[in-house]
Design an enzyme around this catalytic site. Structure first.
Site, short mmCIF file in Angstrom:
data_model
loop_
_atom_site.label_atom_id
_atom_site.label_comp_id
_atom_site.label_asym_id
_atom_site.label_seq_id
_atom_site.Cartn_x
_atom_site.Cartn_y
_atom_site.Cartn_z
N ASP A 16 2.17 -10.18 0.97
CA ASP A 16 3.49 -9.90 1.56
C ASP A 16 4.02 -11.03 2.43
O ASP A 16 4.77 -10.79 3.38
CB ASP A 16 3.44 -8.59 2.39
CG ASP A 16 3.02 -7.41 1.53
OD1 ASP A 16 3.29 -7.44 0.32
OD2 ASP A 16 2.42 -6.47 2.09
N LYS A 19 6.49 -14.20 -0.94
CA LYS A 19 6.35 -15.00 -2.18
C LYS A 19 7.55 -14.81 -3.11
O LYS A 19 8.10 -15.77 -3.63
CB LYS A 19 5.05 -14.61 -2.93
CG LYS A 19 3.78 -14.89 -2.12
CD LYS A 19 2.54 -14.39 -2.82
CE LYS A 19 2.42 -12.88 -2.90
NZ LYS A 19 2.19 -12.21 -1.61
N GLY A 43 4.18 -6.20 -4.73
CA GLY A 43 5.57 -5.80 -4.53
C GLY A 43 6.29 -7.01 -3.97
O GLY A 43 6.07 -7.38 -2.83
N HIS A 44 7.07 -7.66 -4.80
CA HIS A 44 7.75 -8.90 -4.40
C HIS A 44 9.24 -8.63 -4.23
O HIS A 44 9.92 -8.25 -5.18
CB HIS A 44 7.50 -10.00 -5.43
CG HIS A 44 6.05 -10.40 -5.50
ND1 HIS A 44 5.57 -11.37 -6.34
CD2 HIS A 44 4.97 -9.96 -4.81
CE1 HIS A 44 4.27 -11.50 -6.15
NE2 HIS A 44 3.88 -10.65 -5.24
N THR A 45 9.70 -8.81 -3.00
CA THR A 45 11.08 -8.44 -2.68
C THR A 45 12.01 -9.64 -2.75
O THR A 45 11.71 -10.70 -2.21
CB THR A 45 11.14 -7.87 -1.25
OG1 THR A 45 10.08 -6.92 -1.10
CG2 THR A 45 12.48 -7.18 -0.98
N THR A 310 3.96 0.60 -1.36
CA THR A 310 3.48 1.91 -0.94
C THR A 310 4.21 2.47 0.28
O THR A 310 4.00 3.63 0.63
CB THR A 310 1.97 1.86 -0.60
OG1 THR A 310 1.80 0.87 0.43
CG2 THR A 310 1.14 1.46 -1.81
P1 GDP Z 1 5.66 -10.78 -1.19
O1 GDP Z 1 4.78 -9.68 -1.65
O2 GDP Z 1 4.88 -11.97 -0.71
O3 GDP Z 1 6.71 -11.17 -2.18
O4 GDP Z 1 6.44 -10.22 0.09
P2 GDP Z 1 7.09 -8.75 0.25
O5 GDP Z 1 8.34 -8.72 -0.51
O6 GDP Z 1 6.10 -7.69 0.01
O7 GDP Z 1 7.34 -8.71 1.81
C1 GDP Z 1 8.13 -9.62 2.46
C2 GDP Z 1 9.28 -8.86 3.17
O8 GDP Z 1 9.91 -9.73 4.08
C3 GDP Z 1 10.37 -8.43 2.23
O9 GDP Z 1 10.95 -7.26 2.73
C4 GDP Z 1 11.35 -9.59 2.27
O10 GDP Z 1 12.68 -9.19 1.95
C5 GDP Z 1 11.26 -9.99 3.70
N1 GDP Z 1 11.45 -11.42 3.99
C6 GDP Z 1 11.09 -12.51 3.28
N2 GDP Z 1 11.36 -13.62 3.97
C7 GDP Z 1 11.90 -13.25 5.14
C8 GDP Z 1 12.36 -13.94 6.30
O11 GDP Z 1 12.32 -15.16 6.40
N3 GDP Z 1 12.84 -13.18 7.32
C9 GDP Z 1 12.89 -11.83 7.28
N4 GDP Z 1 13.35 -11.18 8.33
N5 GDP Z 1 12.45 -11.15 6.22
C10 GDP Z 1 11.95 -11.84 5.16
P1 IMO Z 2 1.79 -8.69 -2.81
O1 IMO Z 2 1.73 -9.48 -4.10
C1 IMO Z 2 -0.41 -6.71 0.38
C2 IMO Z 2 -4.15 -4.74 -0.69
C3 IMO Z 2 -4.19 -3.23 -0.60
C4 IMO Z 2 -5.65 -3.01 -0.31
C5 IMO Z 2 -6.34 -4.08 -1.14
C6 IMO Z 2 -6.80 -3.60 -2.49
O2 IMO Z 2 2.97 -7.84 -2.65
O3 IMO Z 2 1.55 -9.61 -1.65
P2 IMO Z 2 -5.66 -2.89 -4.77
O4 IMO Z 2 -4.49 -2.02 -5.06
O5 IMO Z 2 -5.50 -4.30 -5.26
O6 IMO Z 2 -6.94 -2.27 -5.21
O7 IMO Z 2 -5.74 -2.94 -3.18
O8 IMO Z 2 -5.37 -5.10 -1.31
N1 IMO Z 2 -3.07 -5.28 -1.54
C7 IMO Z 2 -1.98 -5.87 -1.04
N2 IMO Z 2 -1.57 -6.05 0.22
N3 IMO Z 2 0.31 -7.22 -0.63
C8 IMO Z 2 -0.09 -7.07 -1.90
O9 IMO Z 2 0.53 -7.68 -2.93
C9 IMO Z 2 -1.26 -6.34 -2.17
N4 IMO Z 2 -1.93 -5.98 -3.29
C10 IMO Z 2 -3.03 -5.35 -2.87
O10 IMO Z 2 -3.36 -2.77 0.43
O11 IMO Z 2 -5.91 -3.30 1.05
MG MG Z 3 4.49 -7.63 -1.32
#
Ligand code: GDP
Ligand code: IMO
Ligand code: MG
Length: 436
Positions: A16, A19, A43-45, A310
């Protein structure tokens, strides 16, 4: 011409890091964006013009119709989730089947893998991993134990028979665990409902371009095309180097690109390592700089730290240089990307763990999550009051933010090439001259 045409973007923490957002921003510089590991646990936002999109299996280059997106052999695919994702994108006016290809060798997540995930977690009780319950562990287990089903099997006349056989095997295990699957729901559906949807979704997945992605990618490399490999999860969740057993079931580090896409190590060029300006973790396991009180709550609220897959609240804490330098070492990071700098606006003091202290009072910089004692030693940096709302180029950064970046560059001997100051695509400061 450079031999190195595959750049990598991956998370250096527990996932998170942002990315998805940064892959979307970098996509114009590449021809192909490819996922190499993980599955719908990701979960990539992406935030584009005020709309929020969350991708789970499809690469984050999909919003660029002229770019090819590849789901590589190292990814595990749940057809039900993939179909939903395709439907969502189509509703938004995209034609994802036009710029998406899928590896024949990618393994399938079966409905019973999800039940198994729940059964294993229930059996662990308090020691549970905190899995996303997407069936990741059980599906990768079947892959390594050589019992899994792959995308290519969907085209086999005997698919139904193979499916029933593996399903029956899974049910023998579920029974052994005394797990009452009839009470469990999968994404809000009963097992039978989910299975029916899953089987229907297969027909949609079969309509995608299913190919030998390793041959495809290497052909594109020979043609001089540029590829960006998109990591899922983060380095500290890596199956080998993460906080085992509180990890995911794939290699999330750069090495995973080679096995997850069929790309030779010598082809790897730039490695973008992405970190938040602080640190979060969702799920169980060690987190040395975790904050439990008000400071942690403040970070969680300011950063909206709730899981994209989640919805769970994320654990929050300060940046940890021991962990960061370990991740840089494992991945061969050439460029640091720091996200969520805007979240730190208004913190009078920003702490960064510069080392750990051992029992004898010595400061330790070596990092290994199998060590048990983590007593972080913090440096305190002065924060900045200003919001970053109107900061559109690196020159406009508050002085203390510049100092924070310099501090990290010095402590990691790695340049910060991109700074993200907001969730939207447009809120990105490109610092490296060669990325402008
Ligand atoms: P990923 O799994 O690495 O793609 O990241 P996620 O999408 O799970 O979580 C990153 C969260 O931070 C998302 O809700 C994005 O929209 C948000 N986000 C990303 N970059 C920034 C930033 O520079 N500032 C803020 N406030 N939010 C960000
Ligand atoms: P992105 O790509 C954050 C964590 C779960 C748990 C452990 C194992 O969005 O960064 P799994 O479902 O793989 O068996 O879970 O890894 N986990 C993540 N935490 N971002 C993720 O993906 C994750 N994918 C798995 O919360 O602790
Ligand atoms: Mg994520």
């Amino acid at each position: 011409m450079s031999e190195m045409q595959v750049d990598v973007l991956l998370g250096l923490q527990w996932g998170d890091e942002g990315k998805g957002k940064i892959v979307d921003v970098l996509s114009p510089k590449y021809d192909i964006i490819a996922r190499f590991q993980g599955g719908p646990n990701a979960g990539h936002t992406l935030e584009i013009d005020g709309d929020t999109h969350v991708l789970h299996i499809i690469p984050s280059g999909i919003f660029h119709p002229e770019k090819e997106n590849v789901i590589g052999n190292g990814v595990i695919v749940d057809p039900f989730i993939l179909k939903n994702e395709l439907d969502e994108l189509k509703k938004k006016g995209l034609n994802p089947e036009k710029n998406l290809v899928l590896s024949r060798k990618a393994h399938l997540i079966l409905p019973t893998h999800r039940i198994l995930d729940a059964a294993y977690e229930a059996a662990k009780g308090k020691a549970k991993i905190g899995s996303t319950l997407k069936g990741i562990g059980p599906a990768y287990t079947d892959k390594t134990s050589r019992g899994g089903l792959r995308i290519i099997d969907l085209f086999d006349e005997a698919f139904d028979q193979k499916y029933q056989q593996l399903k029956a095997e899974h049910f023998r295990i579920i029974k052994m665990y005394n797990f009452d699957y009839s009470a469990a729901t999968v994404d809000g559906l009963s097992f039978e409902q989910y299975e029916a949807q899953w089987l229907k979704a297969i027909e949609e997945v079969k309509k995608l371009r299913v190919i030998s992605t390793e041959n495809y990618l290497n052909k594109k490399i020979a043609e001089g095309k540029k590829i960006l490999a998109e990591g899922a999860q983060g380095t500290l969740l890596d199956i080998d180097f993460g906080s085992y057993p509180f990890v995911t079931s794939s290699n999330t580090v750069t090495a995973g690109v080679c096995s997850g896409l069929g790309i030779a190590p010598a082809r790897i060029g730039r490695v973008y390592g992405i970190v938040k300006s602080y640190c979060t973790r969702v799920g169980n396991g060690p987190f040395p700089t975790e904050l439990h009180g008000d400071e942690g709550d403040k970070l969680r609220e300011a950063g909206h730290e709730y899981g994209a897959t989640t919805g769970r609240p994320r654990r929050c804490g300060w940046l940890d240089l021991n962990a960061l330098n370990y991740a840089l070492m494992l991945n061969g990071v050439t460029d640091l990307i720091i996200t969520k700098a805007d979240v730190l606006s208004g913190f009078a003091t920003i702490k960064v763990a510069r080392s750990y202290r051992n029992e004898t009072g010595e400061e330790i910089k070596e990092f290994d999550l199998d060590d048990q004692e983590f007593v972080p030693v913090y440096d305190e940096l002065q924060g900045w009051e200003q919001s970053l709302e109107n900061v559109y180029n690196p020159e406009q950064m508050p002085q203390m933010l510049k100092a924070y970046i310099n501090y990290i560059e010095n402590k990691t001997a790695t340049p910060v090439s991109i700074l993200s100051v907001g969730a939207d695509r447009s809120r990105t400061l490109i610092i490296a001259e060669n990325l402008k």
